[in-house]
Design an enzyme around this catalytic site. Structure first.
Site, PDB file in Angstrom:
ATOM      1  N   ILE A 115       7.648  -5.368  -7.510  1.00  0.00           N
ATOM      2  CA  ILE A 115       7.008  -4.854  -6.305  1.00  0.00           C
ATOM      3  C   ILE A 115       5.511  -4.728  -6.594  1.00  0.00           C
ATOM      4  CG2 ILE A 115       6.953  -3.035  -4.580  1.00  0.00           C
ATOM      5  CD1 ILE A 115       9.622  -4.581  -4.770  1.00  0.00           C
ATOM      6  N   LYS A 116       4.699  -5.322  -5.742  1.00  0.00           N
ATOM      7  CA  LYS A 116       3.248  -5.316  -5.949  1.00  0.00           C
ATOM      8  C   LYS A 116       2.636  -4.048  -5.353  1.00  0.00           C
ATOM      9  CE  LYS A 116       0.975  -9.264  -5.537  1.00  0.00           C
ATOM     10  NZ  LYS A 116       0.503 -10.565  -4.974  1.00  0.00           N
ATOM     11  N   VAL A 117       1.902  -3.339  -6.194  1.00  0.00           N
ATOM     12  CA  VAL A 117       1.229  -2.098  -5.817  1.00  0.00           C
ATOM     13  C   VAL A 117      -0.256  -2.261  -6.114  1.00  0.00           C
ATOM     14  CG1 VAL A 117       1.041   0.379  -6.289  1.00  0.00           C
ATOM     15  CG2 VAL A 117       3.292  -0.738  -6.349  1.00  0.00           C
TER      16      VAL A 117
END
Length: 878
Positions: A138-140
């Site tokens: 998941i890209k944060v």
């Protein structure tokens, strides 16, 4: 072992910075894994926008969706998460083979959560559970709040890709957050051996931002991004070593690998593999757009552990930056803010695109529809199969010159248009700032001094868009003294910017215009240059202190330069939304990719239709456009005529010819329209082939630029010609030079038009070549004449104003088929002549020489040509 495999062996994992359903379902992603050793893929809203808007991959799923029951955000997640899951399945063997250390697919959080740690954690956990694949990240975003989220998500067992990192300080925070998260998880008695993370450190954007702050001759240009990344890697090695890390490693912890993002070069002066070759080393990832991968595959060099080399030099570069008064932390902070804002805009644009796509699919609207007779239909289908079987589309994207000729001359160095839209995205803030500064300095007008591709695309932007955000854009591409004087008298000269646009830097008309207006205003800060690197114009502009010098990528020909700086600088000054133009262009590029079946590929199909129709005798393509974008026709005219008109072959573009009844036309036409225009159905019913392209609004023009460029590249393949050279253009130029050098301006007289008109036969075309002052009155008179000629002789007609057409249809006139009948219309009164500074001839002399030079060139080529006045033409037509 190919070059990408060598890169993989050197310790750098290769991830693809793109994802679309067709890559998965068509097997292309699996092929890239097998042949190129790619071990991961990243996605973002911009990527999904291009994939959904620019292909039919999702149409079947979308057809089942009703936006009345669900909002666009939900629909996006349904479509996108299916792609993420399926891509993760494709990468599952890589994940297993590497013991869970690679084979990851990244999906990005909504940008609205960038400064909301709790919201980021909640949404990331939801997505992690919903996707339900171990090899997903998941890209944060790497904001302060994002760092807090990284720690909590790592502790919760969620794989995280931290994005938008521009500074070493920001990198350190997220690396520490990852380590802390692992410690929390370990202390809770939970396993840590299955947790993975990457820190996406952006590269090329740093150079783009810093270069804009440095002097043009600074030795630091193009070196800061790599230096910055190398220092981040030094911190990586420090953080993931020593007693603290060794405790975690003993429990099976995986390092958080640095991922080099934004690795496609934006500056044409820099090698296209720069940000790969200089950042190779153990435990690194490089995520690349496909064109960068292919560039490295073709000519990249694997430099062992280059990321650890030259650290002292990197420190010196960063020290030198500070000595120049540039604070890299401030630059990074701005890039982070701009990046989040861009993601927010991309997500909003994605939702808009998705809504429009749902409405289009549910309404049964298609990207194009063709009404062709059975024989033409069969021929097009057979050619599409041949094009697919010969892998033509893929070879074009891979810049294989043998698609057209065995000799790479003027092919391999002319294919930059394929990917220039993506490269220009990073230039948008710079161009927006150019306009903002110009307005703040009191400028109200901008005049493009250019010819051919440099002027025609500016005309499209000038006439198709209206904005109060920019300057009033005007274009000068005539050498007629009356035209120049009228423009001069209409301008507030002290409030006007002049854009000198010339690829070669030596275009006679543009340089003459520059000299004339510079003598009037005598202020270099009122001039902007657009040219290729190293040209005479580039050197002159630098020496004279022009307001700005834009160096365009050298691997783009003039007529293919609409989406490059030649088109975008004038568009920006006119207040055009460049993001909308480039977004639409990238969607069309995505739709024209080689993973799209040829019969669904808008660029390839249109090229096949044109090439096959021409081969069957329908070599007059008549472009029918909505009034608001009618000027696109002149740009398309140059693209088709100059690209295909050679070796005795060619397709004649017919633009601006009002539609007539079916009986006005012979059997040599192919009609192509943007949108549905009255009169087309009657033509189709009468047996004329008609292609209707779906059209919504002027911002669609970004896609149309790319569609037509790609189409003509494909048509060139079918015609067996090189669509990127212009071997006959020089003839008229040389003839003009001979006349100017000899001072031979004696008028050769006028011809009798009667015999010329009597020579017209079926399959011919009549071209009116007007060396006149372009006014509403002259345009109306010439339009009336062309329609009368069409209706009388049932032939295609064109109108071109000289010398502009010499840079457009002139190539076709002399290099194409011998079916042209040319009526040159010359002026009897040039008005007050204007001197050209530092030249031995005036503008009046120049246009007379250009007219006479082309007249002689047509005669030498054996063409049918007559030279008359407008009065003579009117008399014959009366």
């Amino acid at each position: 072992m190919n070059r990408l495999q060598q890169l993989h062996q050197a310790g750098t994992a290769i991830w693809l910075d793109f994802l679309r359903r067709g890559l998965i379902t068509g097997g292309e992603l699996a092929r890239m894994i097998d042949e190129w050793e790619i071990t991961g893929v990243t996605s973002n809203p911009s990527i999904f926008k291009k994939a959904i808007g620019g292909s039919s991959d999702y149409d079947e799923a979308i057809a089942q969706i009703s936006l009345e029951e669900r909002d666009a955000v939900d629909v996006f997640y349904e479509l996108a998460l299916k792609d993420i899951q399926d891509a993760a399945t494709v990468f599952a063997p890589v994940y297993q083979k590497t013991g869970g250390k690679d084979g990851f697919v990244s999906f990005e959080l909504e940008s609205s959560l960038a400064h909301d740690a709790a919201g980021s954690v909640a949404k990331a956990k939801q997505l992690w559970a919903q996707i339900d694949r171990p090899n997903v990240m998941i890209k944060v975003p790497g904001t302060a709040e994002g760092a807090h989220a990284v720690e909590e998500l790592t502790a919760a067992g969620v794989n995280v890709n931290i994005t938008l990192l521009f500074s070493v300080r920001s990198y350190e925070k997220v690396a520490e957050a990852y380590v802390s998260g692992l410690e929390l998880r370990k202390d809770a008695g939970l396993p840590i051996d299955g947790i993975n993370s990457v820190a996406s450190f952006f590269v090329s954007r740093v150079d783009s931002a810093v270069d804009a702050l440095l002097p043009d001759n600074s030795p630091l240009r193009g070196r800061v991004a790599v230096a910055n990344a190398k220092m981040a890697y030094q911190r990586f090695q420090h953080i993931f070593s020593g007693p603290r890390w060794e405790k975690l490693a003993a429990a099976g912890a995986n390092v958080q690998r640095p991922l080099w993002a934004s690795t496609g070069t934006k500056n044409p002066a820099y090698p296209d593999t720069l940000y790969i070759e200089e950042l190779i080393g153990p435990d690194t990832v490089n995520t690349m757009p496909q064109q960068t991968m292919e560039a490295f595959l073709d000519h990249g060099a694997t430099k062992q552990d280059s990321v650890s080399a030259g650290v002292g030099e990197a420190i010196s570069v960063l020290t030198g930056l500070a000595d120049n008064g540039i604070n890299l932390e401030e630059v990074a902070a701005k890039l982070e803010g701009d990046g989040i804002a861009a993601f927010e805009k991309d997500f909003a644009s994605l939702l808009k695109t998705l809504q429009e796509k749902v409405e289009r699919v549910c309404a049964g609207r298609v990207r194009w529809e063709a009404d062709l007779d059975p024989s033409l239909t069969a021929a097009v289908e057979a050619s599409a199969a041949e094009v697919a079987g010969s892998d033509v589309v893929a070879r074009i994207w891979r810049k294989d010159h043998t698609v057209w000729k065995q000799d790479p001359t003027e092919i391999t160095d002319r294919l930059g248009w394929l990917t220039v839209a993506d490269a220009m995205m990073d230039r948008v803030p710079e161009l927006t700032e150019l306009t903002k500064t110009a307005k703040a300095d009191g400028f109200t007008h901008a005049v493009v001094l250019g010819m051919g591709g440099s002027s025609l695309v500016s005309e499209v932007f000038r006439k198709s868009f209206s904005s109060e955000e920019g300057l009033k854009l005007l274009v000068l591409d005539s050498t007629h003294p009356r035209t120049i004087a009228r423009l001069r008298d209409s301008l507030p000269l002290d409030k006007t910017l002049f854009i000198v646009a010339s690829k070669s830097g030596t275009t006679t008309e543009s340089i003459s215009h520059f000299g004339y207006f510079f003598e009037l205003v005598n202020n270099p800060q009122q001039f902007i240059a657009i040219t290729d690197p190293g040209t005479r114009l580039a050197r002159l502009a630098g020496l004279m202190g022009f307001r700005k010098v834009f160096l365009n990528p050298a691997d783009i020909g003039g007529r293919y330069s609409a989406l490059s700086l030649f088109g975008l600088v004038p568009a920006a000054l006119a207040g055009v939304d460049l993001n909308a133009i480039l977004d639409d262009a990238e969607e069309m590029a995505c739709a024209s990719h080689y993973c799209v079946p040829v019969d669904q590929n808008p660029g390839a199909w249109l090229g096949i239709a044109q090439g096959i129709a021409a081969g069957l005798g329908r070599d007059k393509i008549t472009i029918v456009l909505p009034d608001e974008v009618a000027s696109l026709g002149d740009w398309v005219e140059q693209l088709i005529a100059e690209s295909t008109g050679k070796e005795g072959k060619g397709i004649l573009p017919v633009v601006g010819e009002d539609l007539g009844p079916p009986e006005s036309y012979g059997s040599d036409r192919l009609f192509v329209s943007l949108g549905d225009v009255p009169g087309l159905d009657a033509l189709a019913a009468a047996g004329h082939p008609v292609v209707k392209i779906d059209y919504n609004r002027p911002s669609d023009l970004g896609g149309e630029f790319f569609r037509w460029e790609f189409a003509i590249a494909v048509a060139g393949h079918l015609l067996g010609i090189n669509p990127f050279d212009q071997p006959n253009v020089a003839q008229a130029k040389e003839a003009t030079k001979v006349i100017l050098d000899s001072g031979g301006f004696e008028d050769p007289g006028r011809d009798d038009l009667g015999p010329l008109l009597e020579s017209i036969k079926p399959g011919d075309y009549v071209a009116i070549l007007a060396y006149l002052d372009r006014t509403d009155e002259t345009e109306q008179a010439l339009q009336q004449a062309r329609l009368q000629l069409r209706d009388t002789h049932k032939v295609a007609t064109t109108v071109g104003f000289g010398p502009r057409y010499l840079h457009s249809t002139g190539q076709l006139h002399k290099g194409g088929t011998d079916s042209g009948v040319f009526i040159q219309v010359v002026d009897t009164d040039m008005g007050e002549d204007l001197a050209i500074p530092h030249a031995t001839y005036s503008f009046g002399d120049l246009i007379k020489a250009q007219a006479l030079g082309d007249y002689r060139s047509l005669q030498q080529a054996g063409r049918r040509v007559a030279r008359v006045t407008l009065e003579q033409l009117r008399e014959v037509m009366s």
